[in-house]
Design a protein around this motif. Structure first.
Motif, PDB file in Angstrom:
ATOM      1  N   CYS A  39       0.831  -1.209   0.000  1.00  0.00           N
ATOM      2  CA  CYS A  39       0.000   0.000   0.000  1.00  0.00           C
ATOM      3  C   CYS A  39       0.865   1.259   0.000  1.00  0.00           C
ATOM      4  N   SER A  40       1.968   1.218   0.733  1.00  0.00           N
ATOM      5  CA  SER A  40       2.869   2.370   0.788  1.00  0.00           C
ATOM      6  C   SER A  40       3.487   2.650  -0.576  1.00  0.00           C
ATOM      7  N   VAL A  41       3.925   1.597  -1.261  1.00  0.00           N
ATOM      8  CA  VAL A  41       4.503   1.756  -2.598  1.00  0.00           C
ATOM      9  C   VAL A  41       3.445   2.258  -3.576  1.00  0.00           C
ATOM     10  N   MET A  42       2.231   1.706  -3.488  1.00  0.00           N
ATOM     11  CA  MET A  42       1.150   2.154  -4.361  1.00  0.00           C
ATOM     12  C   MET A  42       0.816   3.624  -4.111  1.00  0.00           C
ATOM     13  N   ALA A  43       0.863   4.044  -2.853  1.00  0.00           N
ATOM     14  CA  ALA A  43       0.589   5.448  -2.525  1.00  0.00           C
ATOM     15  C   ALA A  43       1.641   6.367  -3.137  1.00  0.00           C
ATOM     16  N   VAL A  44       2.892   5.937  -3.123  1.00  0.00           N
ATOM     17  CA  VAL A  44       3.972   6.736  -3.731  1.00  0.00           C
ATOM     18  C   VAL A  44       3.740   6.872  -5.235  1.00  0.00           C
ATOM     19  N   ILE A  45       3.333   5.770  -5.863  1.00  0.00           N
ATOM     20  CA  ILE A  45       3.082   5.783  -7.308  1.00  0.00           C
ATOM     21  C   ILE A  45       1.918   6.715  -7.647  1.00  0.00           C
ATOM     22  N   LEU A  46       0.828   6.607  -6.890  1.00  0.00           N
ATOM     23  CA  LEU A  46      -0.346   7.451  -7.139  1.00  0.00           C
ATOM     24  C   LEU A  46      -0.047   8.918  -6.856  1.00  0.00           C
ATOM     25  N   GLU A  47       0.812   9.157  -5.879  1.00  0.00           N
ATOM     26  CA  GLU A  47       1.157  10.528  -5.512  1.00  0.00           C
ATOM     27  C   GLU A  47       1.871  11.261  -6.642  1.00  0.00           C
ATOM     28  N   LEU A 130      12.986  11.741  -3.035  1.00  0.00           N
ATOM     29  CA  LEU A 130      12.375  11.092  -1.875  1.00  0.00           C
ATOM     30  C   LEU A 130      11.409   9.995  -2.308  1.00  0.00           C
ATOM     31  N   ARG A 131      10.702  10.221  -3.413  1.00  0.00           N
ATOM     32  CA  ARG A 131       9.780   9.204  -3.910  1.00  0.00           C
ATOM     33  C   ARG A 131      10.530   7.932  -4.304  1.00  0.00           C
ATOM     34  N   VAL A 132      11.670   8.121  -4.943  1.00  0.00           N
ATOM     35  CA  VAL A 132      12.471   6.967  -5.358  1.00  0.00           C
ATOM     36  C   VAL A 132      12.891   6.149  -4.144  1.00  0.00           C
ATOM     37  N   ILE A 133      13.323   6.830  -3.083  1.00  0.00           N
ATOM     38  CA  ILE A 133      13.738   6.123  -1.866  1.00  0.00           C
ATOM     39  C   ILE A 133      12.544   5.408  -1.235  1.00  0.00           C
ATOM     40  N   ARG A 134      11.378   6.064  -1.224  1.00  0.00           N
ATOM     41  CA  ARG A 134      10.198   5.452  -0.611  1.00  0.00           C
ATOM     42  C   ARG A 134       9.744   4.210  -1.366  1.00  0.00           C
ATOM     43  N   VAL A 135       9.916   4.219  -2.690  1.00  0.00           N
ATOM     44  CA  VAL A 135       9.545   3.047  -3.477  1.00  0.00           C
ATOM     45  C   VAL A 135      10.415   1.840  -3.106  1.00  0.00           C
ATOM     46  N   LEU A 136      11.644   2.108  -2.625  1.00  0.00           N
ATOM     47  CA  LEU A 136      12.541   1.021  -2.238  1.00  0.00           C
ATOM     48  C   LEU A 136      12.019   0.235  -1.036  1.00  0.00           C
ATOM     49  N   ARG A 137      10.903   0.712  -0.431  1.00  0.00           N
ATOM     50  CA  ARG A 137      10.299  -0.062   0.659  1.00  0.00           C
ATOM     51  C   ARG A 137       9.881  -1.453   0.200  1.00  0.00           C
TER      52      ARG A 137
END
Length: 311
Positions: A39-47, A130-137
């Motif tokens: 869900c966190s990765v999907m939120a980053v993508i949608l953001e 920051l988005r790139v780093i968050r996707v690494l989750r």
């Protein structure tokens, strides 16, 4: 000598998904962690979509804050329980925790929460970074899969052959780029005017991507293009074969390790509850499927039974 800590041991097994005393808790936590990561990765993508960010930006920010709290608590618990990782008399609790923090999984867990603290400390930091780093989750899921570690270990085991194949690939790129530059630089100065430009064409051709943005015009250019495409098939197939063979060998090694450990456990030809738990732990640790593990255990028990009948 490290003090025995039942609660810490229990939490460690739950976080690792190997708890025999609390299998439901371990299962629930692994599902919750997986769901939070996805869900966190999907939120980053949608953001990253302007229309969605404009309409749901606040909700996404709230969810991100909640996920930061969840991942931060998980990270702190993993640091605390890391003292239970691979018990050893010559390593203190602090040393074991430090080894976890500096390990692959520890660094990935840190990356999951790092963007929040970076944004707090450096407000002007590029949000795309920051988005790139968050996707690494998404890499946090490697806690429950050894695929990445197995792949890296397999490549390392075949590093000599892998480096040789990479050398051949680099050689092919350089030679074909120079030939194409010689054949086409006068006809297409905007696309083949320099060797680096020709190298870009060579890379996308050899890797069979073939964007189609550059095509040879002259006869010699087409000959070089055909040679480049054929060399790409050979070199990429060679690299793929090396990685596939190494990965298969790694899987086979895990199976042999599992069979050896199980055979040692079942010397008496019987399986008690403790041995069942140990076998299940080994199965999960080595990434053996349940059906395959059961087949190996059955085979070992049958061999023990036949040997006992002969005696």
């Amino acid at each position: 000598m490290n003090a025995h800590h039942p609660l810490r041991r229990r939490l460690f097994l739950i976080l690792e998904g190997h708890s025999h005393k609390d299998p439901k808790a371990a299962g629930v936590f692994s599902w919750v962690l997986t769901l939070m990561v996805l869900c966190s990765v999907m939120a980053v993508i949608l953001e990253s979509v302007p229309a969605i960010e404009a309409q749901y930006g606040q909700s996404l920010a709230i969810f991100d804050a909640a996920s930061i709290v969840f991942f931060s608590v998980e990270y702190l618990l993993r640091i605390w329980t890391a003292a239970e990782r691979k018990p050893s008399t010559h390593l203190s609790d602090h040393r074991r925790r430090l080894r976890y923090v500096l390990s692959f999984h520890g660094l990935i867990d840190l990356l999951a929460i790092l963007p929040f603290f970076l944004q707090a400390l450096l407000p002007g930091l590029d949000l795309r970074f920051l988005r790139v780093i968050r996707v690494l989750r998404i890499l946090k899921l490697s806690h429950y899969s050894s695929a990445l570690e197995d792949l890296m270990a397999a490549i390392y085991a075949e590093r000599a052959a892998f480096i040789s194949a990479l050398y051949l690939l680099a050689l092919s790129i350089l030679i074909t780029a120079c030939l194409m530059y010689y054949a086409e630089h006068d006809l297409q100065p905007d696309k083949m005017g320099t060797i680096p430009d020709a190298m870009w064409w060579s890379i996308v051709t050899i890797t069979t991507v073939g964007y189609g943005d550059v095509t040879p015009i002259s006869l010699w250019g087409k000959v070089v293009g055909a040679f480049t495409a054929l060399s790409g098939v050979f070199t990429v197939a060679l690299l793929t074969g090396i990685v596939a063979s190494a990965f298969a060998s790694r899987v086979r090694t895990h199976e042999l390790e599992f069979a050896t450990e199980v055979e040692e456990l079942l010397k008496d030809g019987l399986v008690d509850s403790l041995e069942k738990r140990t076998i299940e732990h080994l199965r999960r640790e080595l990434g053996i499927t349940e059906e395959h593990a059961q087949a190996i255990v059955r085979q070992i028990l049958e061999e023990k039974s036949r040997m006992g009948a002969r005696d």
